[in-house]
Design a protein around this motif. Sequence first.
Motif, PDB file in Angstrom:
ATOM      1  N   ILE A 159     -46.977  65.895 -47.707  1.00  0.00           N
ATOM      2  CA  ILE A 159     -48.183  66.191 -46.949  1.00  0.00           C
ATOM      3  C   ILE A 159     -48.853  64.889 -46.565  1.00  0.00           C
ATOM      4  O   ILE A 159     -49.093  64.030 -47.398  1.00  0.00           O
ATOM      5  N   ARG A 214     -44.871  68.703 -52.339  1.00  0.00           N
ATOM      6  CA  ARG A 214     -46.100  69.279 -51.799  1.00  0.00           C
ATOM      7  C   ARG A 214     -47.105  69.529 -52.915  1.00  0.00           C
ATOM      8  O   ARG A 214     -47.719  70.588 -52.976  1.00  0.00           O
ATOM      9  N   ASP A 258     -50.682  70.555 -51.956  1.00  0.00           N
ATOM     10  CA  ASP A 258     -50.920  71.968 -51.709  1.00  0.00           C
ATOM     11  C   ASP A 258     -51.086  72.743 -53.006  1.00  0.00           C
ATOM     12  O   ASP A 258     -51.875  73.686 -53.085  1.00  0.00           O
TER      13      ASP A 258
END
Lengths: 498, 121, 251
Positions: A74, C64, C67
């Motif tokens: 990300i 990730r 997240d």
Amino acid sequence: MNASYHHPVLIVAVPLAFAVFCPILGIWKRRLCFTWSLIGLAATAFFTWTLVGRVPPGKPVVYSVGGWSAPWGIQLRVDYFGLFAACAVTGIGIILFVYYFRFMGRDLKADRIPYCCALYLLSIAGMLGFCVTGDLFSLFIFMEVFSIASYALVAVTGETHALQAAFKYLLVGVTSSATFVLAIGLLYSVVGSLDMRDVSLRLKTMDSRFVPVSVIALVLFLVALSAKSAVFPLHWWFPDAAGTAFDPESSLLSSLVLAMGVFGVFRILFSLYAPGFSGVSAWWRYTSSALAWIAAFSIVAFAAKAVFQRDLKYMAAYSALSQAGVALLGITVLSPHGTAGSFYAVLACACGGGCLFLVAGAFMYKHGIRRIADLRGLGRTMPVTAGAFALASLSVLGVPFTVGYNAKELLLRACFDKGLYVFAAALLLGTALAAVYLGRVAHVMFASSGSRFRGIDEAPATVYGTAALLSLGAVIIGVLSPHITPALRLAARIIFSK
Amino acid sequence: MSLSGTSHNLNYAAAVLLFLIGIYAVTARPNPVKKVMGLVIMETAVFLFLVSLGLVGGGEARVVTPGFRASTLVNPVPQVIVFIGIVIAAGTVALALSMCVRIYREQDDLDHLRTTGTDGP
Amino acid sequence: MKKAAIVLLLLGAGLLLLVAVSKMPRMGDSGSPDKTYMVDRYVARGAVEAGDYNVPNDVLLNYRAFDSMGCAVVLFTAFCAVLAILGRAKRGRSHAAIDVSPVSSGMIPMTVVQLLVPVTILFAAYVLFAGHDSFGYSLQAGLLISGTIILITLVFSLLESTKRLRTGVITFLESLSVLAFLVVGLLGIFLQGRFLSFSFPGLHGDAMQAVRLIMMVVIGLGIGIATAVIFTSTLLSLMREEGHELERDIA
């Protein structure tokens, strides 16, 4: 690695850290919760504002969380517009939080206060994450963070009307979030990536038989975000939520939450489906124009509805809806002037519209007044608050030297550039109607006869001070705008040239 | 615009149908708890949609041991999206139900709520 | 009339969505865009780069992880929201309605629960740490534990289950998941990496794998414990009846 290298992630991590300790602090020493949260907000503002100047238009600061580059990890991508929005969120966030102080003490049970503070910090953290992230799913998660915090903050007083309004808001919000995730799934199935910039690049080279899918995903994204920014016809949750909520939260809702919805539309239209991608660009224009027509309609319709309101907070709610329509119009008009103008319009809505709620809350706090008819003569009894109202009204109307003027000027120029005279007319009509409903309140407030108030009886300092500060902010930004506008317009032109 | 492609995408079509049923429950049912049930149906439909995305014909969902051939593994990304989505949905439903509990404490009959309209209390 | 309008609108939306569905890549097609671009690296190098043989787990906790932190934050937010609306179930107070347990507390339920609980908790502990080599994740473990506690509440009494821990400890444990992410993340910054990075310059081979494992275990523990406590507290708050107890604030 310079000193502000980690700031993009700290912008989100710092308010989270402070929020997490609020409940614990509440058990130990409840009085410290407010000060603790204020320190957290100040620290967040520090990390946000020190990035100003390091993000020139067109050159975003990129931060890969965990060291993995996009699309496998990300990436936070702080571009000029994201930073603009983040600065607005932190600045207005602090001012609104000071306003919370008196209301929390009076309206809430003592053991709920730490959770209220935590929810406020979490909503700010969510909004900031929404502004800085470069990943589509991350965008959704942060949207959920500030949305859930908002649902709860509306209902936190426990009053019946507020509870039902909050429940309605929750239903609309969760439905739109589910639609958003469905759209993510649709888009992912044909593009294969979740990073926004990566998706926009891959959309250019996508197989042409998948074009309908990406267009329908675009429509779903916009529908979901329209619900979040209370665009007609998905606006019906907003008047009740803003009109009956815990007073400070009404202001947060109308100033920052709607702004985030509009910013989300900007992100989807310009960062995700960037202009100039092949095959879909015609549909991109059609959906934007459809949204523009809806925005123009809502500017006029909600301003008209505001004229007929008897309750001050409901009038402010419809006014906020009208101003959010102005911001949305700027984005969907698809011109660099329009995009620049819409960011100013967001600020105008936040400062002007938010201040209207702060003023209404002040009247509620001191005298328990909600109806406009009861305001007779209150202007003389609460002069600073009424002055803040006057300044905020000037910004909503778009008087020169306020940020509202910058917004309307840029938007009108965009409309005339593209020959969209109907939209220009809608803008002017909305302004005229705003003059009517705001003028009516001012007339009642400053009436000299028939008043039941004597002498000067102002609200507490934090209440009128923050209202005055917010309305002054609208003027200060307007005065400073010659320094901001060039960079804003440059950034807008860069997006359109990609 | 034919719908012929739906026949081999039945999972997705079923998910869409469930999604619409969920929205119907949210909008057309007066009882708040039934609306919350509609929310759950809607969210489950979205998860069904996403998980079906990850399917690879002949693929396996297994632990990767050394020397494993890459092409037959099920797509892990939708699993991640759904996982996080389930947690978010659980949190939201908890909040929705807590609001229902508060509303119920004030009004004993949830099927016929004394609702407030717009334009002021 | 209103229902007819809703149904009509939904049919229109349904048609649109079905058009999208029909144009989507064929289900199960391994050549479609979503299965050939990002995923190749996760599957081919995930075990080596990210340290878990369970590929979705290493996407969740490593690639990730931001997240997943967002997920923990949402859970914490929803929990704060529930407590802001309902208030916390006060420890040690007797709630008139719920203390007469809805499940009749005969010998059989009580004995069965007493036998089941240790097994369930052991299984939860296994699930908590199994994510590295097999299927498992901390969140499921947390849910298992909270389910166990709710079972105890139903069969025994609310009084019993809220007596065990002080409110301060419970509040701290609820924040643990977000705290774990923040601590590990900020540690990543201090050790010359990025937020939530698990590999640092100067560390190679076994040392790197050890550091990475410890960090992921810390996060996993945080998520597991916090989820357990959050879901339990949420359910207890929902069961709490206002008006049956004195509203005195515990400072």
